[in-house]
Design an enzyme around this catalytic site. Structure first.
Site, PDB file in Angstrom:
ATOM      1  N   THR A   1       0.893  -1.299   0.159  1.00  0.00           N
ATOM      2  CA  THR A   1       0.187   0.290  -0.093  1.00  0.00           C
ATOM      3  C   THR A   1       0.653   1.294  -0.012  1.00  0.00           C
ATOM      4  O   THR A   1       2.228   1.219   0.209  1.00  0.00           O
ATOM      5  CB  THR A   1      -0.554  -0.176   1.357  1.00  0.00           C
ATOM      6  OG1 THR A   1      -0.162  -0.041   2.426  1.00  0.00           O
ATOM      7  CG2 THR A   1      -1.496  -1.680   1.051  1.00  0.00           C
TER       8      THR A   1
ATOM      9  N   GLU B   1      -5.391  -3.296  -1.412  1.00  0.00           N
ATOM     10  CA  GLU B   1      -5.718  -4.509  -0.879  1.00  0.00           C
ATOM     11  C   GLU B   1      -7.491  -5.113  -1.195  1.00  0.00           C
ATOM     12  O   GLU B   1      -7.833  -6.088  -0.866  1.00  0.00           O
ATOM     13  CB  GLU B   1      -6.967  -3.825   0.878  1.00  0.00           C
ATOM     14  CG  GLU B   1      -5.547  -3.863   2.086  1.00  0.00           C
ATOM     15  CD  GLU B   1      -5.280  -2.485   1.694  1.00  0.00           C
ATOM     16  OE1 GLU B   1      -5.099  -2.050   0.880  1.00  0.00           O
ATOM     17  OE2 GLU B   1      -4.712  -1.763   2.915  1.00  0.00           O
TER      18      GLU B   1
ATOM     19  N   LYS C   1     -13.740  17.280  10.775  1.00  0.00           N
ATOM     20  CA  LYS C   1     -14.929  17.886  11.970  1.00  0.00           C
ATOM     21  C   LYS C   1     -15.136  18.376  12.533  1.00  0.00           C
ATOM     22  O   LYS C   1     -14.591  18.831  12.900  1.00  0.00           O
ATOM     23  CB  LYS C   1     -14.233  16.908  13.039  1.00  0.00           C
ATOM     24  CG  LYS C   1     -14.011  15.201  12.343  1.00  0.00           C
ATOM     25  CD  LYS C   1     -13.797  14.071  13.223  1.00  0.00           C
ATOM     26  CE  LYS C   1     -13.043  12.632  12.328  1.00  0.00           C
ATOM     27  NZ  LYS C   1     -12.041  12.852  11.881  1.00  0.00           N
TER      28      LYS C   1
ATOM     29  N   TRP D   1     -19.429  15.946  11.048  1.00  0.00           N
ATOM     30  CA  TRP D   1     -18.948  15.743   9.368  1.00  0.00           C
ATOM     31  C   TRP D   1     -18.925  16.010   8.230  1.00  0.00           C
ATOM     32  O   TRP D   1     -19.657  16.422   8.251  1.00  0.00           O
ATOM     33  CB  TRP D   1     -18.415  14.162   9.463  1.00  0.00           C
ATOM     34  CG  TRP D   1     -18.271  13.631  10.684  1.00  0.00           C
ATOM     35  CD1 TRP D   1     -17.286  13.514  11.457  1.00  0.00           C
ATOM     36  CD2 TRP D   1     -17.903  12.062  10.288  1.00  0.00           C
ATOM     37  NE1 TRP D   1     -16.996  12.628  12.200  1.00  0.00           N
ATOM     38  CE2 TRP D   1     -17.331  11.919  11.423  1.00  0.00           C
ATOM     39  CE3 TRP D   1     -17.950  11.057   8.888  1.00  0.00           C
ATOM     40  CZ2 TRP D   1     -17.039   9.919  11.473  1.00  0.00           C
ATOM     41  CZ3 TRP D   1     -17.806   9.328   9.894  1.00  0.00           C
ATOM     42  CH2 TRP D   1     -17.285   9.397  10.595  1.00  0.00           C
TER      43      TRP D   1
HETATM   44  P1  ADP Z   1      -3.631   4.611  -1.461  1.00  0.00           P
HETATM   45  O1  ADP Z   1      -3.816   5.617  -2.006  1.00  0.00           O
HETATM   46  O2  ADP Z   1      -3.209   4.376  -0.088  1.00  0.00           O
HETATM   47  O3  ADP Z   1      -2.165   3.942  -2.082  1.00  0.00           O
HETATM   48  P2  ADP Z   1      -4.524   2.107  -2.768  1.00  0.00           P
HETATM   49  O4  ADP Z   1      -3.561   2.814  -3.548  1.00  0.00           O
HETATM   50  O5  ADP Z   1      -4.676   1.617  -2.369  1.00  0.00           O
HETATM   51  O6  ADP Z   1      -4.132   3.159  -1.461  1.00  0.00           O
HETATM   52  O7  ADP Z   1      -5.639   3.404  -2.959  1.00  0.00           O
HETATM   53  C1  ADP Z   1      -7.416   3.147  -2.318  1.00  0.00           C
HETATM   54  C2  ADP Z   1      -7.974   4.106  -2.126  1.00  0.00           C
HETATM   55  O8  ADP Z   1      -8.312   5.075  -2.654  1.00  0.00           O
HETATM   56  C3  ADP Z   1      -9.535   3.880  -1.236  1.00  0.00           C
HETATM   57  O9  ADP Z   1      -9.197   3.204  -0.329  1.00  0.00           O
HETATM   58  C4  ADP Z   1     -10.054   4.979  -1.744  1.00  0.00           C
HETATM   59  O10 ADP Z   1      -9.847   6.111  -0.570  1.00  0.00           O
HETATM   60  C5  ADP Z   1      -9.388   5.773  -3.020  1.00  0.00           C
HETATM   61  N1  ADP Z   1     -10.262   5.462  -3.557  1.00  0.00           N
HETATM   62  C6  ADP Z   1     -10.244   4.761  -4.618  1.00  0.00           C
HETATM   63  N2  ADP Z   1     -10.795   4.951  -5.452  1.00  0.00           N
HETATM   64  C7  ADP Z   1     -11.355   5.741  -5.730  1.00  0.00           C
HETATM   65  C8  ADP Z   1     -12.732   6.343  -6.663  1.00  0.00           C
HETATM   66  N3  ADP Z   1     -12.931   6.441  -7.507  1.00  0.00           N
HETATM   67  N4  ADP Z   1     -13.416   7.704  -5.735  1.00  0.00           N
HETATM   68  C9  ADP Z   1     -13.049   8.073  -4.465  1.00  0.00           C
HETATM   69  N5  ADP Z   1     -11.633   7.385  -3.769  1.00  0.00           N
HETATM   70  C10 ADP Z   1     -11.034   6.459  -4.382  1.00  0.00           C
END
Ligand code: ADP
Length: 541
Positions: free
Chosen positions: A187, A332, A438, A443
């Site tokens: 991640t 994940e 917040k 929220w």
């Molecule tokens: P990171 O951003 O920590 O690298 P990931 O690449 O796995 O992790 O991204 C997952 C996160 O990206 C999700 O938990 C969500 O917050 C955000 N995300 C992914 N697709 C979307 C979307 N279409 N709209 C809003 N948020 C999104």
């Protein structure tokens, strides 16, 4: 119990490649190379070279479960490693080259990568960190002899093409348990150290089959697909696997991800389908619109990884005739969780209402189950209003991180995203839990405010963050990059929120900046903005 009497075959990644070779061997794979030229070959060539590379890896001492790291753009050699490494029973570990070198070194060590394969672009990066990569026994430059450096600090640097040519392609992909680990992705680790997610052959093949369905990516042999989403982060949303399964033409952009390079490649290769994060599409749209260009073949684009502003969906659809599919996922989840394809009753809506639905992240595909819960873990209604943490479970959802840590609660994975689900089953993310603002115990969802700001014609990019406030704990602050050549006032922008949200949601202030910092996967780094503007509201409050 009576058993069914059907064949039992393990779901293996190599079976996707075998199918591609046998049933659409002439299908084309085109790559813009780091070396500067365009390379083209077929699925048949891919399969033969992947077999050679599997033998080459074995010759380097790679065996069951060993990790092979890659630092590479989207291209055919990276694709060969996707199949060679997983197919032989080892684990492909894709590394994100945009990470800080310290973090990269930490991840390689944590994963215990034995071999590291990298594109020419990353030679300086690898030279800088090689001394700290104790687990790596072999470094492989993913290029040919002509591009090998005369001198390098990397001990015993190997040449990819030499390794490939030294082998013949007589190799049988081994059969093994479908639950064997196939690939590894960390991640991004915006909080704390990154966490390793270890995919299996089974989870990958099931994700491939479900993700290619018509209401998800709708992949087929009739498409020419260009994944802008990187193969170095969550398997380019599974497109390298789906393409083999269906026989789509694949077009790899290599390192050239600016608007002009992408547009030129779309046109030259008759691309019909593309996939990427919103920030990439913004640069593409800017190039197309400022030069009065048209897309002659592109008909669909999949946008995800961060919330896609409705103004972007509208620009693609009404100005360029390109249909947008908004999708949500995470590392994940391999990564696809939801896609916003329209049920018939919603497809018939007027354009404005349709757009409101398309701004949502969409409905779960078969294989993923989802729910939203309140702070006590109780399930919330699917009414499109109640917002709570999104929980998921399914065939390609993480059960445990590589460290052994188990993130799940009663068999559900808590996503850290806050969302609503409406009566039609469409999920909409209001925020990441750590980005929620917040204010006075209530929220405020930052994505909604960003979408409104982005709809202003003079706004190029907008981030909304919560900053400390003496009376309300936090209040929204809008950080805005104006479009080139435009000047935009604070009052003008704030007036644009009137009537669109409750009065107390309207940001307290606006700051104009030249750029918003983007993270390693092209997403806005709101944690850095929060740090930068921590004290912004206090003097005026
Ligand atoms: P990171 O951003 O920590 O690298 P990931 O690449 O796995 O992790 O991204 C997952 C996160 O990206 C999700 O938990 C969500 O917050 C955000 N995300 C992914 N697709 C979307 C979307 N279409 N709209 C809003 N948020 C999104």
């Amino acid at each position: 119990m009576i058993h069914g009497l059907m064949m039992q075959q393990p779901l293996l990644i190599s079976s996707l490649l075998r199918h591609a070779e046998r049933h659409h061997g002439e299908g084309e794979i085109v790559s813009r190379r780091v070396e500067g030229d365009i390379h083209r070959y077929t699925y048949r060539d891919l399969a033969a070279r992947a077999r050679r590379m599997a033998k080459a890896m074995a010759a380097l001492g790679i065996g069951d479960g060993d990790r092979v790291g890659t630092l590479a753009w989207n291209g055919y050699r990276h694709m060969e490693l996707y199949y060679a490494v997983s197919g032989m029973g080892a684990v492909l570990h894709t590394l994100n080259p945009r990470l800080h070198p310290d973090q990269l070194a930490w991840i390689v060590d944590n994963a215990q990568d034995q071999v590291l394969c990298f594109d020419l672009t990353f030679l300086p990066l690898v030279e800088a960190v090689a001394g700290r990569l104790g687990s790596v026994r072999h470094f492989v430059l993913m290029s040919d002899r002509a591009h090998m450096p005369d001198e390098t600090r990397i001990p015993g640097l190997l040449c990819y093409e030499d390794l490939c040519i030294a082998q013949d392609d007589g190799y049988e992909w081994p059969e093994f348990d479908e639950n064997r680990a196939s690939s590894l992705c960390y991640t991004s680790g915006t909080t704390g150290n990154p966490k390793g997610v270890l995919y299996s052959h089974r989870s990958t093949v099931l994700h491939t089959m479900a993700g290619a369905l018509p209401d998800v990516l709708c992949m087929s042999a009739r498409e020419a697909v260009l994944p802008v989403v990187p193969m170095f982060h969550v398997n380019a949303w599974g497109i390298p696997y789906m393409a083999c399964m269906v026989g789509a033409k694949l077009v790899f952009p290599g390192p050239a991800l600016d608007g002009k390079s992408l547009y030129d490649l779309f046109e030259a290769e008759a691309v019909t389908l593309a996939a990427g994060v919103p920030t990439v599409w913004q640069a593409l749209l800017a190039h197309v619109e400022s030069n009065g260009l048209r897309f002659s073949t592109l008909c669909r684009t999949i946008i995800g990884g961060a919330a896609c502003p409705p103004s972007m969906i509208d620009a693609f659809q009404s100005r360029h005739g390109v249909e947008v599919l908004h999708a949500w996922g995470m590392t994940e989840l391999s990564p696809i969780g939801t896609a916003c394809s329209l049920k018939p009753e919603l497809a018939a809506l007027g354009s404005e209402q349709r757009l409101a639905v398309q701004a949502k992240q969409g409905r779960a595909l078969f294989g993923v189950d989802m729910k939203i819960v309140d702070a006590d873990g109780d399930e919330l209604a699917w009414d499109g209003k109640a917002a709570g943490e999104l929980m998921v479970r399914g065939h390609w959802v993480v059960a445990q991180y590589q460290s052994g840590a188990d993130p799940c609660v009663d068999g559900w994975f808590p996503t850290g995203d806050v969302s609503t689900i409406d009566a039609h089953g469409y999920m909409q993310i209001t925020d990441r839990a750590k980005d929620v603002i917040k204010s006075g115990g209530e929220w405020i969802g930052s994505i909604d405010l960003e979408n409104i700001a982005m709809a202003h014609p003079k706004v190029a990019m907008a981030a909304c963050i919560g900053v400390p406030h003496p009376k309300w704990d936090e209040r929204p602050l809008l950080v805005v990059v104006p479009r080139p050549g435009e000047t935009l006032g604070r009052e003008e922008l704030l007036r644009h929120f009137d009537g669109k949200v409750a009065r107390w949601w309207i940001p307290d202030d606006v700051v104009f900046v030249d750029a918003i910092p983007l993270g390693a996967t092209g997403k806005m780094q709101k944690n850095r903005l929060r740090e930068q503007f921590r004290k912004h509201l206090i003097p005026t409050a």
